[in-house]
Design a protein around this motif. Structure first.
Motif, PDB file in Angstrom:
ATOM      1  N   MET A 144       0.830  -1.206   0.000  1.00 46.59           N
ATOM      2  CA  MET A 144       0.000   0.000   0.000  1.00 46.59           C
ATOM      3  C   MET A 144       0.866   1.257   0.000  1.00 46.59           C
ATOM      4  N   LEU A 145       1.960   1.220   0.766  1.00 50.78           N
ATOM      5  CA  LEU A 145       2.877   2.361   0.789  1.00 50.78           C
ATOM      6  C   LEU A 145       3.554   2.546  -0.563  1.00 50.78           C
ATOM      7  N   PHE A 146       3.920   1.442  -1.202  1.00 57.31           N
ATOM      8  CA  PHE A 146       4.602   1.524  -2.489  1.00 57.31           C
ATOM      9  C   PHE A 146       3.670   2.031  -3.592  1.00 57.31           C
ATOM     10  N   GLU A 147       2.469   1.433  -3.664  1.00 58.70           N
ATOM     11  CA  GLU A 147       1.581   1.687  -4.790  1.00 58.70           C
ATOM     12  C   GLU A 147       0.677   2.897  -4.601  1.00 58.70           C
ATOM     13  N   LYS A 148       0.385   3.240  -3.362  1.00 56.89           N
ATOM     14  CA  LYS A 148      -0.526   4.356  -3.106  1.00 56.89           C
ATOM     15  C   LYS A 148      -0.008   5.179  -1.936  1.00 56.89           C
ATOM     16  N   PRO A 149       1.146   5.831  -2.127  1.00 59.74           N
ATOM     17  CA  PRO A 149       1.710   6.628  -1.029  1.00 59.74           C
ATOM     18  C   PRO A 149       0.817   7.812  -0.702  1.00 59.74           C
ATOM     19  N   SER A 150       0.305   7.847   0.507  1.00 59.09           N
ATOM     20  CA  SER A 150      -0.580   8.919   0.954  1.00 59.09           C
ATOM     21  C   SER A 150      -0.570   8.948   2.473  1.00 59.09           C
ATOM     22  N   LYS A 151      -1.200   9.967   3.033  1.00 59.82           N
ATOM     23  CA  LYS A 151      -1.283  10.053   4.482  1.00 59.82           C
ATOM     24  C   LYS A 151      -2.085   8.882   5.050  1.00 59.82           C
ATOM     25  N   ALA A 152      -3.143   8.498   4.338  1.00 58.54           N
ATOM     26  CA  ALA A 152      -3.957   7.376   4.810  1.00 58.54           C
ATOM     27  C   ALA A 152      -3.144   6.088   4.847  1.00 58.54           C
ATOM     28  N   SER A 153      -2.357   5.834   3.794  1.00 59.21           N
ATOM     29  CA  SER A 153      -1.525   4.627   3.761  1.00 59.21           C
ATOM     30  C   SER A 153      -0.460   4.676   4.848  1.00 59.21           C
ATOM     31  N   PHE A 154       0.120   5.871   5.048  1.00 58.39           N
ATOM     32  CA  PHE A 154       1.161   6.008   6.061  1.00 58.39           C
ATOM     33  C   PHE A 154       0.617   5.739   7.458  1.00 58.39           C
ATOM     34  N   TRP A 155      -0.516   6.355   7.792  1.00 59.76           N
ATOM     35  CA  TRP A 155      -1.062   6.181   9.143  1.00 59.76           C
ATOM     36  C   TRP A 155      -1.644   4.790   9.332  1.00 59.76           C
ATOM     37  N   ARG A 156      -2.137   4.191   8.260  1.00 58.65           N
ATOM     38  CA  ARG A 156      -2.584   2.801   8.364  1.00 58.65           C
ATOM     39  C   ARG A 156      -1.400   1.893   8.678  1.00 58.65           C
ATOM     40  N   PHE A 157      -0.284   2.156   8.006  1.00 51.51           N
ATOM     41  CA  PHE A 157       0.921   1.359   8.264  1.00 51.51           C
ATOM     42  C   PHE A 157       1.423   1.587   9.685  1.00 51.51           C
ATOM     43  N   MET A 158       1.501   2.838  10.096  1.00 50.07           N
ATOM     44  CA  MET A 158       2.017   3.149  11.433  1.00 50.07           C
ATOM     45  C   MET A 158       1.094   2.647  12.535  1.00 50.07           C
ATOM     46  N   GLY A 159      -0.203   2.523  12.230  1.00 52.21           N
ATOM     47  CA  GLY A 159      -1.131   2.042  13.247  1.00 52.21           C
ATOM     48  C   GLY A 159      -1.143   0.536  13.396  1.00 52.21           C
TER      49      GLY A 159
END
Length: 411
Positions: A144-159
């Motif tokens: 998700m971070l690779f293909e759709k880098p966004s704040k939503a992807s970042f916070w989903r990953f960090m969460g």
């Protein structure tokens, strides 16, 4: 019990599905994409190959009782796929699958953390097949971070990522790290070169010369800062770990069985050949000679080239269609879904090779749903012709539409 609750549920749902087909119900046909025929054919080939080898094994004196366990580990996956592809709608299958997998992984991680905190000396916290769930979920977050880098992807990953990593550590299964690493390598090779991916690749290239030095420094003293080296060494060096050495000796016996029965295998109901005598563990695991740790070599030993090709075809066809979706998709969400399915297939194959991944409920549900997602996306995106007789919305009578609505674009 002779059958499980899952068996009862599948029988009930299959009965409902048959009833809907007989009564020409349209419930399952609304907005449904068809399944590519090669995937359906691969599932039936898997079942037919299993039946053929089962008959071969029983005909040559195999044990019916033990053959049931061997067959059960194979047939659930194609059966579950055939069921899911018939009832899961195509439009949102990948969204449903991603939410289910991430939610289940988060719950299992919490369970593993809780169990480990209360039973710190236990060798594991939940189950070994949960490694597939943790690794596949982590791989999905990464892609998700690779293909759709966004704040939503970042916070989903960090969460979610810290929770899943904590759960993997608590569950204490080394194979999960191998599965996660290999799945990310596969997906990295298939994803587009984004600015984030370019930075990560450059960073990895920079630290590559340091990795051998780090491993060499902690090889004989894997403690403290070198604790991760213990996991790497236990995978590579069989002499460093009793479990790894057992698997190497077991693999040798399986390889010897394959060499002596290359075409049709021993057939189900027969144990593998004990060329190197292993300790007797029948008191704790009676099925070890019939369902070994290495499911891939075990399947090849019992089914030979013919049976193995029939049984394993469904995974290869699934990867093929997922790869075509990655190339054809223009929507990042579609590429994420296809890459996530490839991660599931890769993780499943390595888990089968590493430790009894064949036939576990986790592998059955993960892989069958991934195959279903691939099937629905293939026809939705035009990778394969959609032959579904999907029920469309009824036409609107122009006389029932107001003059204002008639003037709207599209009317």
């Amino acid at each position: 019990l002779v059958i499980t609750g899952i068996d009862v549920l599948l029988i009930l749902l299959t009965g409902i599905m048959i009833h809907r087909r007989v009564t020409n119900s349209t419930i399952d046909k609304v907005a449904t994409s068809s399944t590519p025929r090669p995937l359906v054919l691969a599932a039936w080939i898997c079942l037919a190959g299993t039946a053929l080898i089962w008959a071969w094994g029983l005909g040559t004196g195999g044990s019916f009782r033990y053959s049931l366990w061997q067959v059960q580990r194979i047939i659930y996956l194609p059966l579950m796929f055939l069921f899911l592809q018939a009832i899961v709608p195509g439009a949102k299958a990948h969204v449903i699958g991603a939410k289910l997998m991430l939610t289940a992984a988060a719950i299992k991680a919490c369970v593993a953390i809780y169990v480990h905190a209360n039973f710190p000396k236990a060798s594991y916290a939940t189950t070994h097949p949960d490694s597939m769930l943790f690794a596949a979920s982590m791989a999905l977050l990464v892609v998700m971070l690779f293909e759709k880098p966004s704040k939503a992807s970042f916070w989903r990953f960090m969460g979610l990522a810290p929770l899943l990593i904590w759960g993997m550590i608590a569950n204490n299964r080394r194979l999960v790290w191998v599965e996660l690493t290999l799945s990310i390598i596969f997906m990295t090779a298939l994803t587009r070169m984004t600015p984030l991916k370019r930075k990560i690749v450059r960073g990895f290239v920079i630290i590559m010369p340091i990795i051998p030095v780090y491993l060499a420094a902690g090889w004989n003293h894997p403690v403290g800062a070198f604790a991760p080296v213990r996991t790497v060494r236990s995978v590579i060096d069989s002499k460093s770990d009793g479990s790894t050495e057992w698997r190497d000796l077991e693999n040798y016996n399986l390889f010897s069985t394959i060499k002596d029965h290359p075409v049709a295998g021993t057939g189900f109901g027969h144990p593998y050949e004990m060329v190197i005598q292993l300790p007797d563990v029948s008191s704790v695991y009676e099925l070890e000679p019939y369902c070994p740790h290495n499911s891939v070599l075990g399947m090849w030993a019992y089914t030979g080239l013919i049976g193995f090709s029939c049984i394993w075809t469904i995974v290869g066809v699934g990867i093929y269609f997922a790869g075509r979706i990655v190339r054809a998709a223009t929507d990042p969400d579609d590429r994420i879904a296809a890459l996530g399915c490839i991660a599931v297939f890769v993780i499943y194959m390595f888990h089968c090779y590493g430790d009894m991944g064949l036939g576990t409920w986790m592998s059955v549900f993960l892989v069958s749903f991934a195959l279903t997602i691939v099937a629905k996306m293939s026809t939705r995106l035009g990778v394969w012709p959609n032959s579904s007789a999907a029920v469309a919305a009824p036409p609107v009578d122009p006389r029932a539409v107001s003059p204002y609505q008639q003037r709207l674009p599209g009317n």
